[in-house]
Design a protein around this motif. Structure first.
Motif, PDB file in Angstrom:
ATOM      1  N   LYS A   1     -22.470  -2.352  14.355  1.00 50.21           N
ATOM      2  CA  LYS A   1     -22.716  -0.907  14.279  1.00 50.21           C
ATOM      3  C   LYS A   1     -23.975  -0.530  15.053  1.00 50.21           C
ATOM      4  CE  LYS A   1     -22.254   2.825  10.960  1.00 50.21           C
ATOM      5  NZ  LYS A   1     -22.932   3.776  11.773  1.00 50.21           N
ATOM      6  N   GLU A   2     -24.986  -1.392  14.963  1.00 53.34           N
ATOM      7  CA  GLU A   2     -26.230  -1.143  15.689  1.00 53.34           C
ATOM      8  C   GLU A   2     -25.992  -1.126  17.196  1.00 53.34           C
ATOM      9  OE1 GLU A   2     -30.113  -3.847  16.591  1.00 53.34           O
ATOM     10  OE2 GLU A   2     -29.427  -3.813  14.518  1.00 53.34           O
ATOM     11  N   LYS A   3     -25.089  -2.015  17.657  1.00 51.41           N
ATOM     12  CA  LYS A   3     -24.773  -2.076  19.086  1.00 51.41           C
ATOM     13  C   LYS A   3     -23.710  -1.045  19.485  1.00 51.41           C
ATOM     14  CE  LYS A   3     -27.434  -5.615  19.994  1.00 51.41           C
ATOM     15  NZ  LYS A   3     -28.598  -5.498  20.896  1.00 51.41           N
ATOM     16  N   LYS A   4     -23.316  -0.199  18.536  1.00 45.62           N
ATOM     17  CA  LYS A   4     -22.353   0.891  18.773  1.00 45.62           C
ATOM     18  C   LYS A   4     -20.970   0.368  19.161  1.00 45.62           C
ATOM     19  CE  LYS A   4     -26.067   3.997  20.216  1.00 45.62           C
ATOM     20  NZ  LYS A   4     -26.611   4.845  21.283  1.00 45.62           N
ATOM     21  N   VAL A   5     -20.665  -0.854  18.685  1.00 45.88           N
ATOM     22  CA  VAL A   5     -19.324  -1.392  18.898  1.00 45.88           C
ATOM     23  C   VAL A   5     -18.390  -0.879  17.814  1.00 45.88           C
ATOM     24  CG1 VAL A   5     -17.952  -3.514  18.985  1.00 45.88           C
ATOM     25  CG2 VAL A   5     -20.204  -3.440  20.067  1.00 45.88           C
ATOM     26  N   LEU A   6     -18.879  -0.815  16.560  1.00 46.42           N
ATOM     27  CA  LEU A   6     -18.077  -0.370  15.431  1.00 46.42           C
ATOM     28  C   LEU A   6     -18.512   1.033  15.027  1.00 46.42           C
ATOM     29  CD1 LEU A   6     -18.359  -3.643  13.274  1.00 46.42           C
ATOM     30  CD2 LEU A   6     -16.613  -3.082  14.979  1.00 46.42           C
ATOM     31  N   ASN A   7     -17.545   1.953  14.893  1.00 43.95           N
ATOM     32  CA  ASN A   7     -17.888   3.292  14.429  1.00 43.95           C
ATOM     33  C   ASN A   7     -17.871   3.342  12.895  1.00 43.95           C
ATOM     34  OD1 ASN A   7     -15.207   3.392  13.671  1.00 43.95           O
ATOM     35  ND2 ASN A   7     -14.584   4.737  15.355  1.00 43.95           N
ATOM     36  N   ASP A   8     -18.134   4.519  12.331  1.00 50.24           N
ATOM     37  CA  ASP A   8     -18.277   4.649  10.875  1.00 50.24           C
ATOM     38  C   ASP A   8     -17.024   4.232  10.129  1.00 50.24           C
ATOM     39  OD1 ASP A   8     -20.819   5.544  11.264  1.00 50.24           O
ATOM     40  OD2 ASP A   8     -20.344   7.676  11.046  1.00 50.24           O
ATOM     41  N   GLU A   9     -15.849   4.617  10.620  1.00 50.30           N
ATOM     42  CA  GLU A   9     -14.602   4.319   9.914  1.00 50.30           C
ATOM     43  C   GLU A   9     -14.314   2.816   9.908  1.00 50.30           C
ATOM     44  OE1 GLU A   9      -9.807   5.371  10.131  1.00 50.30           O
ATOM     45  OE2 GLU A   9     -11.227   6.398  11.452  1.00 50.30           O
TER      46      GLU A   9
END
Length: 802
Positions: free
Chosen positions: A398-406
């Motif tokens: 998530k920090e690396k913006k690979v995984l979004n909130d959902e």
């Protein structure tokens, strides 16, 4: 939105009209306190379900986040405002850095070589199949989840594969101990496979971070950069293993008890090394936790230095900083993002892929390695354990913006579910066989004990402080005409602390714990010390270690006694008088260890002896024995033992034990037989139903005493003592100092004299009326006490009032 540059550390106070929650430090204190209280509450609630603490901490973080409490915007803006997030995450990341250092300390790479090919194959299968499933799910997510296709396919698929294939080694070790599987083939294979899995997971995570870069900008950066990052990462690992590891071995030797090194300086430099290693890997482009983990691997396993390091930092890190990491994770987890049937279907799909891939892959390879079906299935369920390590991977994604909130919320719930089901499913499927089919519950006074050419005892130790008293006691009991087989069990409490896992790995490597404070220099093992004490022959010492939570520790002791067909279990009382004979300085090990003794007394398959130590270890028995052994008549008397006999099965067992002590040439045994004066023989307040039981027991007691006196005529001193006040009579013996050891039965036989003792308040009811009287504080008793319970009498004791 408040600017970070405008944030002050501390306020001037409420009297100055300032709200402390608008300042960094007071707000951090409130956040930390709230996190600890909530996580501890859930740990208490989930304890009956035998769930690891990590489940409670993850759940507490989710509850504090937008999934539950965070739905109230006023609460979020007051307690977890947006400007405080970087501060909270920075402090939590420091805790995470040192936690990964401790994980590296826990992970013993030499165990990977010792456990062979099967563990490697099982780990490889447990990683490969779910990783492939993760790549398949990546295709689906990039089509279905909004914004997922904005991330490069390579980093997305690697993160998804790692999330599904990882096994949390620290969590698995505690689950295995909780289920009593650590010493089984399944437990040892699972630990080795999880260690392989851990190493592979961190390598893959480093690869994922290198590929991810800054997430959204991954498609625009040079494709050569990930190669540079990986090459620098490999060079870093080689440097740490080739240069730093030998240096840390030198430091560990310098900090051993043989050297007078300044330990504080080395500890501080090592902790600074953790920070520097994290900075270097962050500089390379790999997450800083990877550097801390690799630095932990360089510390020599099983050394005193590594244990001191963990003891210095684990409470602060695991108890205070790490829960903050879960809280920051929970603040990012919004279950409301999983909305609609399609999203919940993706959650079910992810859970199915994670569980199915891990269980099926492990099961098939375990079957190929010729493991039984049930054990193969159990291995699959155990390797499905997720937990903390999984959450670290998701947060980095998530920090690396690979995984979004959902996607982040879906994967967090998957980690919670898979870890939660591990313990109940393993308990339902796998119960290791005891391996004992015919066991007749032997006792010292049984005919089988007289015919058996080997006396088998199980002796339990809590630590080095109990060793001398155990050696003295066992040497007293040692038979002269048969062999003694002594099973020495070191009882070690398993907690959530990292030091428990390090200790466990040391036991698995050495076969028995190393107690460094027993002898000067700390170079002799506990096993060696006990074995050398009986080098004269006739005693075979077998070491064992029970690493368990205290509520289930008794099961290990009882199982050992049953498997080895022991005649007696020797326990240490939870209080120990450390001020010499009768000293009132008491070392209390706590209510937990008292509960272990109580459960062993209740469930032991053989007789039990409980030693109340009042300086018994200081009698110097072994030295005197060497001088007096072989001298006709015993030479100098090193030990004076008094057997207090009132009657009943427990007292008869104590009588037989006193006879075994009388065989020793350096021991003088006296039996004091208490009988009631004629004028108090009848009391109207006694239950009349006791009469028949009393008469039968008296007949058995008389026969036992007659046989005993014939056997030991001229060796054992015998005295009949009439009394109408058993309390004063027993206390007089205990206070006299004439005896080093008093041997008494728990005294569950219905008796008029024992009935008098029932009227006095009981401090330690598990010791019985006489044992409790002699072990109570403030009574002035100076002799050590050995309380005997005979197992065969247990069933009738439940029906007869005492």
């Amino acid at each position: 939105m408040m600017s970070m540059t405008a944030i002050k550390t501390a306020s001037d106070g409420a009297w100055q009209g300032q709200n402390p929650l608008n300042f960094a430090l007071p707000l951090l204190i409130v956040q930390t306190t709230l996190v600890i209280v909530v996580s501890r509450f859930f740990a208490f609630v989930l304890k009956p379900l035998r769930q690891p603490k990590v489940i409670a901490e993850i759940l507490g973080g989710v509850i504090l986040g937008p999934s539950a409490f965070g739905r109230n915007q006023e609460y979020m803006q007051t307690i977890f405002p947006e400007w405080s997030t970087p501060i909270l995450e920075t402090v939590a990341s420091i805790g995470l850095l040192f936690f990964l250092f401790m994980v590296g300390l826990e992970l013993d790479l030499s165990s990977l070589r010792r456990n062979g090919r099967s563990a490697f194959c099982i780990a490889a299968a447990g990683i490969s199949l779910p990783f492939v499933f993760g790549i398949g799910i990546t295709f689906l997510f990039r089509r279905v989840v909004q914004g997922a296709d904005e991330v490069g396919f390579a980093p997305y698929s690697v993160f998804m594969g790692v999330a599904l294939s990882i096994t949390a080694f620290p969590v698995l070790a505690r689950i295995l101990a909780e289920l009593k599987l650590l010493t089984t083939d399944v437990g040892q294979t699972a630990m080795a496979a999880a260690a392989f899995n851990d190493v592979a997971a961190w390598v893959m995570l480093a690869l994922a971070v290198a590929l991810a870069g800054n997430g959204g900008g991954a498609a625009h950066k040079s494709p050569v950069i990930p190669i540079y990052v990986l090459l620098c990462g490999v060079a870093f690992v080689i440097f740490m293993m080739v240069v730093i590891r030998p240096a840390m071995k030198w430091v560990a030797r310098r900090c051993s008890p043989e050297h007078e090194a300044l330990e504080e300086a080395y500890v501080c430099l090592t902790l600074a090394g953790v920070m520097v290693s994290g900075f270097i890997t962050d500089l390379i482009g790999i997450h800083s936790i990877f550097g801390a983990f690799v630095f932990g691997l360089t510390i020599p396993k099983g050394s005193d230095f590594s244990e001191r390091l963990i003891l210095r930092i684990e409470d602060f890190v695991s108890g205070l900083l790490l829960p903050l990491y879960f809280a920051s994770s929970g603040l990012k987890t919004d279950v409301a993002k999983i909305c609609g049937g399609e999203a919940w279907g993706l959650l079910v799909l992810v859970i199915t892929a994670a569980c199915g891939g891990k269980i099926i892959g492990t099961f098939l390879v375990a079957m190929l390695c010729k493991a039984p079906v049930r054990e193969s299935l159990t291995l699959g369920l155990l390797m499905n354990t997720k937990g903390l390590v999984e959450l670290i991977v998701l947060n980095i994604g998530k920090e690396k913006k690979v995984l979004n909130d959902e996607v982040f919320a879906i994967l967090v719930l998957m980690a919670l579910f898979t870890t939660f089901i591990t313990t109940p499913t393993v308990m339902a499927i796998y119960q290791p066989a005891r391996g004992v089919t015919h066991y007749t519950h032997p006792q010292l006074q049984s005919p089988s004990a007289a015919k058996d050419d080997e006396l088998r005892l199980v002796a339990c130790l809590h630590g080095s402080a109990n060793v001398s008293s155990l050696i003295n006691l066992v040497d007293l009991i040692r038979p002269t005409k048969s062999r003694l087989k002594l099973y020495v069990m070191h009882l070690v409490e398993l907690t959530e602390r990292s030091s428990s896992i390090v200790m466990l790995q040391r036991f698995q490597k050495n076969g028995f714990p190393l107690i460094s404070r027993l002898l000067p220099g700390g170079r002799r093992r506990l096993h060696d010390l006990v074995a050398v004490a009986f080098r004269a022959g006739g005693v075979s010492v077998r070491p064992a270690t029970a690493v368990s939570p205290l509520p289930t520790m008794h099961a290990d002791v009882c199982q050992m006694a049953e498997e080895k067909r022991a005649f007696m279990v020797i326990l240490q009382f939870h209080k120990r008088w450390v001020g010499g004979h009768g000293g009132e300085v008491v070392e209390d090990m706590g209510h937990g260890w008292r509960g272990v003794n109580q459960m062993v007394l209740k469930e032991a398959p053989c007789s039990v002896a409980l030693l109340v130590d009042r300086g018994y270890r200081e009698a110097g028995f072994l030295e005197t024995r060497e001088k007096s052994d072989g001298v006709e008549g015993g030479g100098a008397v090193a030990q004076r033992v008094c057997v207090i006999f009132i009657g009943g099965a427990d007292d008869r067992e104590a009588l037989v034990l006193g006879g075994k002590m009388a065989e020793h040439p350096a021991v003088r045994v006296k039996v004091i037989h208490f009988v009631e004066k004629q004028e108090v023989e009848k009391r109207s307040d006694l239950n009349k139903c006791w009469t028949a039981d009393l008469e039968k027991e008296k007949e058995v007691d008389e026969r036992a005493m007659e046989g005993f006196l014939r056997r030991w005529e001229g060796v054992v001193e015998y005295q009949v003592k009439e009394t109408s006040n058993i309390v004063d009579a027993v206390l007089t013996i205990g206070r006299s100092g004439d005896y080093d050891l008093l041997v008494v039965g728990i005294g569950r036989r219905p008796s008029k004299m024992v009935a008098e003792l029932a009227e006095r308040p009981s401090e330690h009811p598990e010791l019985g009326p006489i044992g409790d009287l002699l072990a109570s504080s403030g009574e002035g008793v100076v002799s050590s006490v050995l309380v005997i319970q005979q197992q065969h009498y247990m069933a009738r004791a439940q029906e007869v009032p005492v």
